[in-house]
Scaffold this motif. Structure first.
Motif, PDB file in Angstrom:
ATOM      1  N   TYR A 176     -74.193  98.031 -28.388  1.00  0.00           N
ATOM      2  CA  TYR A 176     -73.784  97.000 -29.342  1.00  0.00           C
ATOM      3  C   TYR A 176     -72.284  97.073 -29.630  1.00  0.00           C
ATOM      4  N   GLU A 177     -71.725  95.935 -29.990  1.00  0.00           N
ATOM      5  CA  GLU A 177     -70.389  95.918 -30.580  1.00  0.00           C
ATOM      6  C   GLU A 177     -70.602  96.008 -32.091  1.00  0.00           C
ATOM      7  N   VAL A 178     -69.992  97.006 -32.715  1.00  0.00           N
ATOM      8  CA  VAL A 178     -70.275  97.284 -34.124  1.00  0.00           C
ATOM      9  C   VAL A 178     -69.111  96.830 -35.006  1.00  0.00           C
ATOM     10  N   PHE A 179     -69.470  96.152 -36.099  1.00  0.00           N
ATOM     11  CA  PHE A 179     -68.496  95.635 -37.052  1.00  0.00           C
ATOM     12  C   PHE A 179     -68.788  96.199 -38.445  1.00  0.00           C
ATOM     13  N   MET A 180     -67.734  96.402 -39.212  1.00  0.00           N
ATOM     14  CA  MET A 180     -67.868  96.783 -40.621  1.00  0.00           C
ATOM     15  C   MET A 180     -67.240  95.682 -41.476  1.00  0.00           C
ATOM     16  N   ASN A 181     -67.984  95.264 -42.491  1.00  0.00           N
ATOM     17  CA  ASN A 181     -67.494  94.234 -43.409  1.00  0.00           C
ATOM     18  C   ASN A 181     -67.416  94.833 -44.819  1.00  0.00           C
ATOM     19  N   PRO A 182     -66.242  95.361 -45.210  1.00  0.00           N
ATOM     20  CA  PRO A 182     -66.104  95.996 -46.524  1.00  0.00           C
ATOM     21  C   PRO A 182     -65.575  95.051 -47.603  1.00  0.00           C
ATOM     22  N   THR A 183     -65.848  93.765 -47.465  1.00  0.00           N
ATOM     23  CA  THR A 183     -65.291  92.786 -48.404  1.00  0.00           C
ATOM     24  C   THR A 183     -65.822  92.957 -49.822  1.00  0.00           C
ATOM     25  N   GLY A 184     -67.126  93.219 -49.968  1.00  0.00           N
ATOM     26  CA  GLY A 184     -67.725  93.238 -51.301  1.00  0.00           C
ATOM     27  C   GLY A 184     -68.008  94.630 -51.826  1.00  0.00           C
ATOM     28  N   GLY A 185     -68.330  94.701 -53.118  1.00  0.00           N
ATOM     29  CA  GLY A 185     -68.764  95.956 -53.720  1.00  0.00           C
ATOM     30  C   GLY A 185     -67.693  96.674 -54.516  1.00  0.00           C
ATOM     31  N   PHE A 186     -68.091  97.821 -55.086  1.00  0.00           N
ATOM     32  CA  PHE A 186     -67.138  98.672 -55.793  1.00  0.00           C
ATOM     33  C   PHE A 186     -65.994  99.042 -54.855  1.00  0.00           C
ATOM     34  N   LYS A 187     -64.808  99.196 -55.405  1.00  0.00           N
ATOM     35  CA  LYS A 187     -63.654  99.555 -54.570  1.00  0.00           C
ATOM     36  C   LYS A 187     -63.907 100.854 -53.803  1.00  0.00           C
ATOM     37  N   ALA A 188     -64.572 101.810 -54.451  1.00  0.00           N
ATOM     38  CA  ALA A 188     -64.869 103.076 -53.772  1.00  0.00           C
ATOM     39  C   ALA A 188     -65.779 102.847 -52.569  1.00  0.00           C
ATOM     40  N   HIS A 189     -66.745 101.947 -52.700  1.00  0.00           N
ATOM     41  CA  HIS A 189     -67.654 101.650 -51.595  1.00  0.00           C
ATOM     42  C   HIS A 189     -66.949 100.850 -50.505  1.00  0.00           C
ATOM     43  N   VAL A 190     -66.027 100.000 -50.905  1.00  0.00           N
ATOM     44  CA  VAL A 190     -65.224  99.255 -49.931  1.00  0.00           C
ATOM     45  C   VAL A 190     -64.430 100.233 -49.062  1.00  0.00           C
ATOM     46  N   ILE A 191     -63.814 101.215 -49.722  1.00  0.00           N
ATOM     47  CA  ILE A 191     -63.033 102.226 -48.999  1.00  0.00           C
ATOM     48  C   ILE A 191     -63.932 103.026 -48.063  1.00  0.00           C
ATOM     49  N   ALA A 192     -65.110 103.430 -48.562  1.00  0.00           N
ATOM     50  CA  ALA A 192     -66.034 104.231 -47.750  1.00  0.00           C
ATOM     51  C   ALA A 192     -66.492 103.462 -46.518  1.00  0.00           C
ATOM     52  N   CYS A 193     -66.794 102.197 -46.693  1.00  0.00           N
ATOM     53  CA  CYS A 193     -67.241 101.363 -45.579  1.00  0.00           C
ATOM     54  C   CYS A 193     -66.132 101.220 -44.531  1.00  0.00           C
ATOM     55  N   ALA A 194     -64.927 100.934 -44.993  1.00  0.00           N
ATOM     56  CA  ALA A 194     -63.802 100.793 -44.070  1.00  0.00           C
ATOM     57  C   ALA A 194     -63.511 102.110 -43.359  1.00  0.00           C
ATOM     58  N   LEU A 195     -63.575 103.212 -44.104  1.00  0.00           N
ATOM     59  CA  LEU A 195     -63.310 104.527 -43.522  1.00  0.00           C
ATOM     60  C   LEU A 195     -64.290 104.827 -42.395  1.00  0.00           C
ATOM     61  N   ALA A 196     -65.564 104.554 -42.629  1.00  0.00           N
ATOM     62  CA  ALA A 196     -66.568 104.788 -41.587  1.00  0.00           C
ATOM     63  C   ALA A 196     -66.246 103.968 -40.341  1.00  0.00           C
ATOM     64  N   GLY A 197     -65.759 102.763 -40.558  1.00  0.00           N
ATOM     65  CA  GLY A 197     -65.374 101.923 -39.427  1.00  0.00           C
ATOM     66  C   GLY A 197     -64.195 102.487 -38.661  1.00  0.00           C
ATOM     67  N   PHE A 198     -63.189 102.961 -39.387  1.00  0.00           N
ATOM     68  CA  PHE A 198     -62.009 103.539 -38.739  1.00  0.00           C
ATOM     69  C   PHE A 198     -62.379 104.794 -37.948  1.00  0.00           C
ATOM     70  N   LEU A 199     -63.237 105.629 -38.547  1.00  0.00           N
ATOM     71  CA  LEU A 199     -63.601 106.892 -37.915  1.00  0.00           C
ATOM     72  C   LEU A 199     -64.408 106.694 -36.640  1.00  0.00           C
ATOM     73  N   THR A 200     -65.137 105.605 -36.555  1.00  0.00           N
ATOM     74  CA  THR A 200     -65.999 105.366 -35.394  1.00  0.00           C
ATOM     75  C   THR A 200     -65.425 104.331 -34.430  1.00  0.00           C
ATOM     76  N   GLY A 201     -64.228 103.848 -34.719  1.00  0.00           N
ATOM     77  CA  GLY A 201     -63.599 102.886 -33.823  1.00  0.00           C
ATOM     78  C   GLY A 201     -64.260 101.521 -33.826  1.00  0.00           C
ATOM     79  N   CYS A 202     -64.874 101.156 -34.951  1.00  0.00           N
ATOM     80  CA  CYS A 202     -65.511  99.840 -35.062  1.00  0.00           C
ATOM     81  C   CYS A 202     -64.478  98.786 -35.452  1.00  0.00           C
ATOM     82  N   LYS A 203     -64.860  97.542 -35.327  1.00  0.00           N
ATOM     83  CA  LYS A 203     -64.009  96.457 -35.795  1.00  0.00           C
ATOM     84  C   LYS A 203     -64.261  96.270 -37.292  1.00  0.00           C
ATOM     85  N   VAL A 204     -63.201  96.392 -38.070  1.00  0.00           N
ATOM     86  CA  VAL A 204     -63.305  96.280 -39.524  1.00  0.00           C
ATOM     87  C   VAL A 204     -62.633  94.979 -39.950  1.00  0.00           C
TER      88      VAL A 204
END
Length: 277
Positions: free
Chosen positions: A156-184
Motif C-alpha cells: 500500500y501507499e500509506v498517508f497520514m492526515n494530522p489535520t484534526g484533533g488535539f495539537k499533541a495528537h496532530v504532532i504524534a500523527c505527523a511524527l509517525a508519518g515522518f518516521l515511516t516515510g509516509c506521505k503526510v
C-alpha cells in the motif's frame, strides 16, 4: 496502487454543527454527560450525519483534506483508519465520518480510542488524566508506526492526515508519518490547497548506529550492562533518547537504570539495511 489513510479525527464537525444550531452552541465539548445522551439519540446522530453529508469539505476539516487527496480515485481501493479520543464529543464525530465514508464505498476500519483527558479528569483526578494523556500519545505513535509498516509491506501507499484533533495528537500523527516515510498531508482552514509535508527525520550516524545495533536484539540492558553502555556512549545515548530511538527508564529517584531500543530504532535499522541492499 491501493492506499491506506490514517486520519486523526478532531471535533471540527461537531463545532460547525453547534454553530449551526444555537440551542446547543454554548454546550462545552468537554461536557461528557450531555454528549453521552446525544450519541444515544438516534435523531441527533441522523441530523449531524445529514449535516456532514450535505457539505463534507466545508463541515469537517478531516474530510476537507482527505476528499481533496482522493478525488477521482476508486474508493474501493482506499482504506481508512480513523483515530479518535475516548470522549463522547469526539466519538460523535468519528462515528459520523465513519458512516459517511462507508456510504461512499471507502473501506473503513474500526478505530482505537486514545485518552482525551476530559473523561479521565471527570472520573479520576487531574494527575491521572495528564499521565493517561501522555501515555496515550506514546501508544498512538507506536500504533501508527506498526500500521504504516504493515501496510507498506502489503504494497500500500500509506498517508497520514494530522489535520484534526488535539495539537499533541496532530504532532504524534505527523511524527509517525515522518518516521515511516509516509506521505503526510495537512490543510489549514484558510488554505486553498492541501499541503504535503517534506520528509523530516533525524538520521543516526557513527557511534549512534553502533549503539542501536547493540540493542537491536530488543533485550533491555540494566544494572552493570546499562552502566557500561551509559559510560561508553554518553552523548549518543542522550541523542537517541531525545529522538525516541531508545527508551531509557528511570527509578523512583529519577535515576536512569535501563535502556532498550524502541520500534522507531528498529525501523531505522531495518530501513538502513534495505537501502544498503
Amino acid at each position: 496502487m491501493k492506499e491506506f489513510h490514517i486520519i486523526n479525527v478532531g471535533n471540527s464537525l461537531l463545532s460547525n454543527f453547534q454553530r449551526n444550531n444555537p440551542e446547543i452552541s454554548k454546550i462545552q465539548q468537554s461536557d461528557n454527560d450531555f454528549w453521552k445522551k446525544a450519541i444515544d439519540d438516534v435523531n441527533f446522530m441522523e441530523e449531524i450525519f445529514r449535516f456532514l453529508e450535505s457539505n463534507p469539505k466545508e463541515r469537517s476539516a478531516e474530510m476537507n483534506t482527505f476528499l481533496r487527496v482522493v478525488e477521482g480515485k476508486n474508493p474501493k481501493e482506499i482504506e481508512v483508519y480513523l483515530s479518535g479520543t475516548n470522549t463522547y464529543s469526539n466519538e460523535i464525530c468519528v462515528r459520523t465520518i465513519q458512516r459517511y465514508l462507508r456510504d461512499k464505498n471507502f473501506i473503513v476500519y474500526d478505530n482505537p480510542e486514545f485518552p482525551g483527558y476530559f473523561l479521565e479528569v471527570n472520573n479520576y483526578d487531574e494527575k491521572y488524566a495528564k499521565d493517561e494523556f501522555v501515555r496515550g500519545i506514546a501508544e498512538m505513535v507506536d500504533r501508527f508506526i506498526y500500521l504504516a509498516l504493515k501496510k507498506k509491506e502489503e504494497g500500500y501507499e500509506v498517508f497520514m492526515n494530522p489535520t484534526g484533533g488535539f495539537k499533541a495528537h496532530v504532532i504524534a500523527c505527523a511524527l509517525a508519518g515522518f518516521l515511516t516515510g509516509c506521505k503526510v498531508y495537512y490543510m489549514n482552514e484558510e488554505f486553498r490547497n492541501v499541503i504535503f509535508m517534506p520528509e523530516l527525520f533525524y538520521l543516526p550516524k557513527g557511534r549512534e548506529v553502533k549503539l542501536l545495533e547493540i540493542l537491536s536484539d530488543r533485550r533491555p540492558r540494566s544494572g552493570a550492562e546499562y552502566k557500561s553502555i551509559a559510560d561508553k556512549f554518553v552523548n549518543e545515548l542522550e541523542r537517541l533518547r531525545v529522538y525516541g530511538l531508545v527508551d531509557v527508564e528511570t527509578d523512583d529517584d529519577g535515576k536512569p537504570f535501563r535502556v532498550k531500543i524502541t520500534a522507531r530504532g528498529i525501523l531505522f535499522l531495518n530501513t538502513s539495511k534495505e537501502v544498503q541492499r
